[in-house]
Design a protein around this motif. Structure first.
Motif, PDB file in Angstrom:
ATOM      1  N   GLU A  57     -34.795  41.113 -24.013  1.00 42.42           N
ATOM      2  CA  GLU A  57     -33.335  41.161 -23.892  1.00 42.42           C
ATOM      3  C   GLU A  57     -32.907  42.035 -22.727  1.00 42.42           C
ATOM      4  OE1 GLU A  57     -34.897  41.489 -26.797  1.00 42.42           O
ATOM      5  OE2 GLU A  57     -34.097  39.876 -28.041  1.00 42.42           O
ATOM      6  N   SER A  58     -33.853  42.793 -22.185  1.00 45.66           N
ATOM      7  CA  SER A  58     -33.539  43.626 -21.030  1.00 45.66           C
ATOM      8  C   SER A  58     -33.146  42.787 -19.823  1.00 45.66           C
ATOM      9  CB  SER A  58     -34.744  44.494 -20.669  1.00 45.66           C
ATOM     10  OG  SER A  58     -35.161  45.243 -21.779  1.00 45.66           O
ATOM     11  N   PHE A  59     -33.599  41.534 -19.788  1.00 46.34           N
ATOM     12  CA  PHE A  59     -33.239  40.660 -18.671  1.00 46.34           C
ATOM     13  C   PHE A  59     -31.734  40.476 -18.576  1.00 46.34           C
ATOM     14  CE2 PHE A  59     -37.643  39.148 -19.081  1.00 46.34           C
ATOM     15  CZ  PHE A  59     -38.017  39.212 -17.750  1.00 46.34           C
ATOM     16  N   ALA A  60     -31.047  40.397 -19.721  1.00 46.22           N
ATOM     17  CA  ALA A  60     -29.595  40.203 -19.706  1.00 46.22           C
ATOM     18  C   ALA A  60     -28.895  41.367 -19.031  1.00 46.22           C
ATOM     19  CB  ALA A  60     -29.081  40.024 -21.126  1.00 46.22           C
ATOM     20  N   GLY A  72     -46.209  43.675 -19.791  1.00 48.37           N
ATOM     21  CA  GLY A  72     -45.690  42.408 -19.269  1.00 48.37           C
ATOM     22  C   GLY A  72     -44.184  42.404 -19.127  1.00 48.37           C
ATOM     23  N   ILE A  73     -43.491  42.928 -20.143  1.00 46.03           N
ATOM     24  CA  ILE A  73     -42.027  42.969 -20.076  1.00 46.03           C
ATOM     25  C   ILE A  73     -41.561  43.901 -18.963  1.00 46.03           C
ATOM     26  CG2 ILE A  73     -39.970  43.774 -21.317  1.00 46.03           C
ATOM     27  CD1 ILE A  73     -40.808  41.037 -22.197  1.00 46.03           C
ATOM     28  N   VAL A  74     -42.189  45.066 -18.842  1.00 46.84           N
ATOM     29  CA  VAL A  74     -41.792  46.022 -17.801  1.00 46.84           C
ATOM     30  C   VAL A  74     -42.015  45.414 -16.416  1.00 46.84           C
ATOM     31  CG1 VAL A  74     -42.410  48.228 -16.741  1.00 46.84           C
ATOM     32  CG2 VAL A  74     -42.090  48.087 -19.187  1.00 46.84           C
ATOM     33  N   GLN A  75     -43.172  44.813 -16.207  1.00 49.66           N
ATOM     34  CA  GLN A  75     -43.483  44.218 -14.909  1.00 49.66           C
ATOM     35  C   GLN A  75     -42.512  43.084 -14.576  1.00 49.66           C
ATOM     36  OE1 GLN A  75     -45.993  45.488 -13.051  1.00 49.66           O
ATOM     37  NE2 GLN A  75     -45.599  44.130 -11.353  1.00 49.66           N
ATOM     38  N   SER A  76     -42.242  42.220 -15.541  1.00 46.46           N
ATOM     39  CA  SER A  76     -41.376  41.084 -15.253  1.00 46.46           C
ATOM     40  C   SER A  76     -39.913  41.488 -15.092  1.00 46.46           C
ATOM     41  CB  SER A  76     -41.525  40.017 -16.339  1.00 46.46           C
ATOM     42  OG  SER A  76     -41.202  40.552 -17.594  1.00 46.46           O
ATOM     43  N   VAL A  77     -39.432  42.439 -15.900  1.00 46.56           N
ATOM     44  CA  VAL A  77     -38.039  42.872 -15.757  1.00 46.56           C
ATOM     45  C   VAL A  77     -37.833  43.581 -14.424  1.00 46.56           C
ATOM     46  CG1 VAL A  77     -36.287  44.461 -16.671  1.00 46.56           C
ATOM     47  CG2 VAL A  77     -37.523  42.973 -18.207  1.00 46.56           C
ATOM     48  N   CYS A  78     -38.783  44.435 -14.027  1.00 47.28           N
ATOM     49  CA  CYS A  78     -38.643  45.129 -12.743  1.00 47.28           C
ATOM     50  C   CYS A  78     -38.789  44.162 -11.572  1.00 47.28           C
ATOM     51  CB  CYS A  78     -39.667  46.252 -12.636  1.00 47.28           C
ATOM     52  SG  CYS A  78     -39.299  47.624 -13.732  1.00 47.28           S
ATOM     53  N   GLY A  79     -39.669  43.183 -11.691  1.00 44.45           N
ATOM     54  CA  GLY A  79     -39.768  42.159 -10.654  1.00 44.45           C
ATOM     55  C   GLY A  79     -38.495  41.349 -10.559  1.00 44.45           C
ATOM     56  N   PHE A  80     -37.887  41.033 -11.708  1.00 46.64           N
ATOM     57  CA  PHE A  80     -36.619  40.322 -11.726  1.00 46.64           C
ATOM     58  C   PHE A  80     -35.511  41.165 -11.103  1.00 46.64           C
ATOM     59  CE2 PHE A  80     -32.700  39.059 -13.996  1.00 46.64           C
ATOM     60  CZ  PHE A  80     -32.629  37.745 -13.575  1.00 46.64           C
ATOM     61  N   ALA A  81     -35.526  42.469 -11.371  1.00 46.61           N
ATOM     62  CA  ALA A  81     -34.515  43.358 -10.798  1.00 46.61           C
ATOM     63  C   ALA A  81     -34.650  43.423  -9.278  1.00 46.61           C
ATOM     64  CB  ALA A  81     -34.636  44.754 -11.393  1.00 46.61           C
ATOM     65  N   ASP A  82     -35.884  43.441  -8.770  1.00 49.56           N
ATOM     66  CA  ASP A  82     -36.068  43.434  -7.311  1.00 49.56           C
ATOM     67  C   ASP A  82     -35.570  42.127  -6.710  1.00 49.56           C
ATOM     68  OD1 ASP A  82     -37.081  45.969  -7.132  1.00 49.56           O
ATOM     69  OD2 ASP A  82     -39.173  45.342  -7.169  1.00 49.56           O
ATOM     70  N   ASN A  83     -35.782  41.003  -7.388  1.00 51.05           N
ATOM     71  CA  ASN A  83     -35.291  39.720  -6.894  1.00 51.05           C
ATOM     72  C   ASN A  83     -33.773  39.666  -6.907  1.00 51.05           C
ATOM     73  OD1 ASN A  83     -37.798  38.695  -6.338  1.00 51.05           O
ATOM     74  ND2 ASN A  83     -38.003  37.672  -8.315  1.00 51.05           N
ATOM     75  N   VAL A  84     -33.147  40.262  -7.918  1.00 49.99           N
ATOM     76  CA  VAL A  84     -31.689  40.305  -7.973  1.00 49.99           C
ATOM     77  C   VAL A  84     -31.161  41.122  -6.799  1.00 49.99           C
ATOM     78  CG1 VAL A  84     -29.723  41.190  -9.289  1.00 49.99           C
ATOM     79  CG2 VAL A  84     -31.532  39.944 -10.450  1.00 49.99           C
ATOM     80  N   ASP A  85     -31.815  42.235  -6.477  1.00 46.77           N
ATOM     81  CA  ASP A  85     -31.383  43.044  -5.340  1.00 46.77           C
ATOM     82  C   ASP A  85     -31.512  42.287  -4.028  1.00 46.77           C
ATOM     83  OD1 ASP A  85     -30.640  45.199  -6.801  1.00 46.77           O
ATOM     84  OD2 ASP A  85     -32.436  46.374  -6.410  1.00 46.77           O
ATOM     85  N   LYS A  86     -32.587  41.523  -3.867  1.00 46.63           N
ATOM     86  CA  LYS A  86     -32.779  40.770  -2.626  1.00 46.63           C
ATOM     87  C   LYS A  86     -31.726  39.683  -2.477  1.00 46.63           C
ATOM     88  CE  LYS A  86     -37.697  41.647  -2.606  1.00 46.63           C
ATOM     89  NZ  LYS A  86     -39.012  41.130  -2.953  1.00 46.63           N
ATOM     90  N   ARG A  87     -31.333  39.062  -3.588  1.00 48.76           N
ATOM     91  CA  ARG A  87     -30.309  38.016  -3.509  1.00 48.76           C
ATOM     92  C   ARG A  87     -28.944  38.591  -3.184  1.00 48.76           C
ATOM     93  NH1 ARG A  87     -30.084  34.791  -8.761  1.00 48.76           N
ATOM     94  NH2 ARG A  87     -30.895  36.723  -9.579  1.00 48.76           N
ATOM     95  N   SER A  88     -28.637  39.774  -3.728  1.00 50.02           N
ATOM     96  CA  SER A  88     -27.306  40.347  -3.512  1.00 50.02           C
ATOM     97  C   SER A  88     -27.231  41.183  -2.245  1.00 50.02           C
ATOM     98  CB  SER A  88     -26.894  41.191  -4.710  1.00 50.02           C
ATOM     99  OG  SER A  88     -27.766  42.299  -4.845  1.00 50.02           O
ATOM    100  N   LYS A  89     -28.332  41.285  -1.514  1.00 51.25           N
ATOM    101  CA  LYS A  89     -28.399  42.006  -0.240  1.00 51.25           C
ATOM    102  C   LYS A  89     -28.086  43.492  -0.380  1.00 51.25           C
ATOM    103  CE  LYS A  89     -28.635  38.163   2.428  1.00 51.25           C
ATOM    104  NZ  LYS A  89     -29.589  37.330   1.805  1.00 51.25           N
ATOM    105  N   LYS A  90     -28.339  44.057  -1.555  1.00 48.22           N
ATOM    106  CA  LYS A  90     -28.155  45.498  -1.728  1.00 48.22           C
ATOM    107  C   LYS A  90     -29.352  46.218  -1.137  1.00 48.22           C
ATOM    108  CE  LYS A  90     -25.513  45.401  -5.995  1.00 48.22           C
ATOM    109  NZ  LYS A  90     -25.529  45.757  -7.420  1.00 48.22           N
TER     110      LYS A  90
END
Length: 132
Positions: free
Chosen positions: A111-114, A51-69
């Motif tokens: 804490e990986s989310f931070a 669950g943590i791996v899936q959610s952190v990686c999903g969050f990382a993909d969303n961060v990339d989409k917001r920053s247009k990287k």
């Protein structure tokens, strides 16, 4: 409490080095109920890590989409998370070593989310969080 019921002796000093002699554990005394807590801990660790791996990686993909990287390949896809095998393997090996030293199972923490939120992609952000 065990001191008052004479289950263990009173301490003789403030700090002492434990004596690690041979350890004899009679698992047959536990009977058929031995595997129930073991199976429960295995399931808790598996679902927690997944669950943590899936959610952190999903969050990382969303961060990339917001920053247009532009990323080469998204972290999450229909087949799961890229490199998830290595996360489970490292947590498994660390849990075995932790059990040999008398510790608790090793899991990936939220804490990986931070670290991901501020742009961290490697384990260095997790190491920095561990020391803080």
């Amino acid at each position: 409490i065990s001191w008052f019921f004479h289950a263990s002796p009173w301490p003789t000093g403030l700090v002492a080095i434990p004596l690690l002699g041979p350890i004899y554990v009679n698992f047959s005394a536990l009977g058929k109920f031995f595997w129930s807590p073991v199976g429960g801990l295995i399931l808790i660790c598996m679902f927690d890590i997944g669950g943590i791996v899936q959610s952190v990686c999903g969050f990382a993909d969303n961060v990339d989409k917001r920053s247009k990287k532009k990323t080469k390949k998204p972290l999450t896809g229909p087949e799961g998370v890229n490199g998830e095998y290595w996360v489970f393997l490292s947590c498994g090996i660390a849990s075995v070593l932790s059990a040999l030293l008398g510790g608790t199972p090793v899991i990936a923490f939220g804490e990986s989310f931070a670290g991901v939120e501020v742009g961290g992609r490697t384990g260095l952000t997790s190491v920095t969080t561990a020391f803080c």
